[in-house]
Design a protein around this motif. Structure first.
Motif, PDB file in Angstrom:
ATOM      1  N   GLN A   8      80.298  23.364  67.772  1.00 30.37           N
ATOM      2  CA  GLN A   8      79.453  22.308  68.323  1.00 30.37           C
ATOM      3  C   GLN A   8      80.036  20.919  68.084  1.00 30.37           C
ATOM      4  OE1 GLN A   8      75.793  21.561  66.107  1.00 30.37           O
ATOM      5  NE2 GLN A   8      76.519  22.893  64.466  1.00 30.37           N
ATOM      6  N   PHE A   9      81.001  20.810  67.156  1.00 27.55           N
ATOM      7  CA  PHE A   9      81.592  19.515  66.843  1.00 27.55           C
ATOM      8  C   PHE A   9      82.882  19.261  67.613  1.00 27.55           C
ATOM      9  CE2 PHE A   9      79.436  20.930  62.872  1.00 27.55           C
ATOM     10  CZ  PHE A   9      78.379  20.037  62.940  1.00 27.55           C
ATOM     11  N   GLN A  10      83.273  20.188  68.475  1.00 29.88           N
ATOM     12  CA  GLN A  10      84.463  19.985  69.289  1.00 29.88           C
ATOM     13  C   GLN A  10      84.152  19.066  70.457  1.00 29.88           C
ATOM     14  OE1 GLN A  10      85.960  23.793  70.502  1.00 29.88           O
ATOM     15  NE2 GLN A  10      86.570  24.410  68.440  1.00 29.88           N
ATOM     16  N   SER A  11      85.101  18.222  70.782  1.00 26.54           N
ATOM     17  CA  SER A  11      84.922  17.304  71.901  1.00 26.54           C
ATOM     18  C   SER A  11      84.828  18.084  73.207  1.00 26.54           C
ATOM     19  CB  SER A  11      86.093  16.322  71.967  1.00 26.54           C
ATOM     20  OG  SER A  11      85.955  15.470  73.077  1.00 26.54           O
ATOM     21  N   MET A  20      84.744  12.536  76.167  1.00 24.38           N
ATOM     22  CA  MET A  20      84.320  11.656  75.089  1.00 24.38           C
ATOM     23  C   MET A  20      83.850  10.301  75.622  1.00 24.38           C
ATOM     24  SD  MET A  20      84.081  11.343  71.702  1.00 24.38           S
ATOM     25  CE  MET A  20      85.290  12.351  70.850  1.00 24.38           C
ATOM     26  N   ILE A  21      84.511   9.797  76.659  1.00 21.96           N
ATOM     27  CA  ILE A  21      84.138   8.486  77.193  1.00 21.96           C
ATOM     28  C   ILE A  21      82.740   8.523  77.782  1.00 21.96           C
ATOM     29  CG2 ILE A  21      85.203   8.969  79.426  1.00 21.96           C
ATOM     30  CD1 ILE A  21      85.000   5.578  77.580  1.00 21.96           C
ATOM     31  N   LEU A  22      82.339   9.667  78.372  1.00 23.79           N
ATOM     32  CA  LEU A  22      80.990   9.780  78.916  1.00 23.79           C
ATOM     33  C   LEU A  22      79.954   9.807  77.801  1.00 23.79           C
ATOM     34  CD1 LEU A  22      81.483  12.372  81.803  1.00 23.79           C
ATOM     35  CD2 LEU A  22      81.399   9.880  81.933  1.00 23.79           C
ATOM     36  N   SER A  82      71.958   5.297  68.920  1.00 25.97           N
ATOM     37  CA  SER A  82      71.870   6.047  70.176  1.00 25.97           C
ATOM     38  C   SER A  82      72.740   7.293  70.147  1.00 25.97           C
ATOM     39  CB  SER A  82      72.266   5.141  71.349  1.00 25.97           C
ATOM     40  OG  SER A  82      73.594   4.674  71.192  1.00 25.97           O
ATOM     41  N   LEU A  83      73.948   7.192  69.607  1.00 23.25           N
ATOM     42  CA  LEU A  83      74.821   8.362  69.525  1.00 23.25           C
ATOM     43  C   LEU A  83      74.257   9.413  68.573  1.00 23.25           C
ATOM     44  CD1 LEU A  83      78.418   6.818  69.474  1.00 23.25           C
ATOM     45  CD2 LEU A  83      77.176   7.786  71.400  1.00 23.25           C
ATOM     46  N   ASN A  84      73.754   8.962  67.425  1.00 24.56           N
ATOM     47  CA  ASN A  84      73.214   9.910  66.449  1.00 24.56           C
ATOM     48  C   ASN A  84      71.962  10.610  66.955  1.00 24.56           C
ATOM     49  OD1 ASN A  84      75.267   8.973  64.841  1.00 24.56           O
ATOM     50  ND2 ASN A  84      73.951   7.771  63.484  1.00 24.56           N
ATOM     51  N   MET A  85      71.085   9.878  67.609  1.00 25.41           N
ATOM     52  CA  MET A  85      69.824  10.454  68.077  1.00 25.41           C
ATOM     53  C   MET A  85      70.045  11.400  69.254  1.00 25.41           C
ATOM     54  SD  MET A  85      67.322   9.213  66.189  1.00 25.41           S
ATOM     55  CE  MET A  85      65.838   9.209  67.162  1.00 25.41           C
ATOM     56  N   LEU A  86      70.878  10.999  70.210  1.00 24.74           N
ATOM     57  CA  LEU A  86      71.114  11.856  71.367  1.00 24.74           C
ATOM     58  C   LEU A  86      71.864  13.120  70.986  1.00 24.74           C
ATOM     59  CD1 LEU A  86      71.969   9.296  74.191  1.00 24.74           C
ATOM     60  CD2 LEU A  86      69.868  10.566  73.831  1.00 24.74           C
ATOM     61  N   TYR A  91      72.482  21.041  73.909  1.00 22.68           N
ATOM     62  CA  TYR A  91      73.585  20.959  74.872  1.00 22.68           C
ATOM     63  C   TYR A  91      74.161  19.543  74.948  1.00 22.68           C
ATOM     64  CZ  TYR A  91      71.502  25.376  76.250  1.00 22.68           C
ATOM     65  OH  TYR A  91      70.976  26.640  76.241  1.00 22.68           O
ATOM     66  N   THR A  92      74.194  18.872  73.822  1.00 21.66           N
ATOM     67  CA  THR A  92      74.792  17.549  73.768  1.00 21.66           C
ATOM     68  C   THR A  92      75.897  17.550  72.717  1.00 21.66           C
ATOM     69  OG1 THR A  92      73.093  16.829  72.205  1.00 21.66           O
ATOM     70  CG2 THR A  92      72.723  16.335  74.528  1.00 21.66           C
TER      71      THR A  92
END
Length: 227
Positions: A8-11, A20-22, A82-86, A91-92
């Motif tokens: 789950q931690f793979q880009s 990653m940019i998205l 925002s990154l931590n919460m999303l 599936y994120t």
């Protein structure tokens, strides 16, 4: 083939291209933009109140020279939250679980605070390497120790954020897997596990917000020593 818990931690990659940019861009779409109207909606008012209160508390111990960093700190805080919460949604992908990203944020910002201190007040900045009243025989040892602690600061910033988010995500996945496995075997235990999973998710939401605040707060403390 059995999936690893660390997958789950793979880009994410689509057709050989990293997404990653998205993952960096999409969270900003969720935030409302400023309006030219005199009266804004409730969401925009709540967002402005939060940013204002956070900036006020963060810049309170800083002098006038450190207030120039207000926009940078507020933007970084909202970006990390925002990154931590999303990343808690199914599936994120959570970019802040990558040590390379966190170090890419921590090292330049920490280095900027050090350079500002050396440029504006070099005597005081170098004086932090040697506490006042140190006995003469301990001076070389303390200078080495303080220098090492100075260069460990960005590593501590990045590792702290990465470790806390990674541990929380792994724990949630482990408990969720246990709940699914126990559902046909022991429904009562599976229900209790689901309740525990819900409570852990609430805790992880708090951790996601707190870790973003701690990251920015430590940067402000480093800046306070150099302005």
């Amino acid at each position: 083939m059995a999936m690893s818990f660390f997958d789950q931690f793979q880009s994410p990659v689509f057709m050989g291209m990293p997404l990653m940019i998205l993952a960096f861009t999409f969270p900003w779409i969720l935030f409302p933009t400023s309006s030219p109207r005199w009266l804004s909606n409730r969401l925009l008012a709540l967002q402005n109140w939060f940013i204002g209160r956070f900036t006020q508390q963060l810049l309170l111990p800083l002098n006038q020279g450190g207030h120039k960093w207000a926009v940078l700190f507020a933007s970084l805080m909202m970006f990390l939250i925002s990154l931590n919460m999303l990343g808690l949604l199914p599936y994120t992908f959570t970019p802040t679980t990558q040590l390379s990203l966190n170090m890419g944020l921590a090292v330049p910002l920490w280095l900027a605070t050090v350079i500002i201190g050396l440029r504006n007040q070099p005597t005081i900045a170098l004086g932090h390497l040697l506490p006042e009243g140190t006995p003469t025989p301990l001076i070389p040892v303390l200078i080495i120790i303080e220098t090492i602690s100075l260069f460990i600061r960005p590593l501590a910033l990045g590792v702290r954020l990465t470790a806390n988010l990674t541990a929380g995500h792994l724990l949630i996945q482990l408990i969720a897997t246990a709940a699914f496995v126990l559902m046909p075997l022991m429904p009562t235990v599976a229900l209790l596990t689901a309740v525990l999973l819900f409570l852990l998710t609430l805790l992880e939401i708090a951790v996601a917000m707190i870790q973003a605040y701690v990251f920015v707060l430590l940067l402000s403390l480093y800046l306070q020593e150099n302005v």
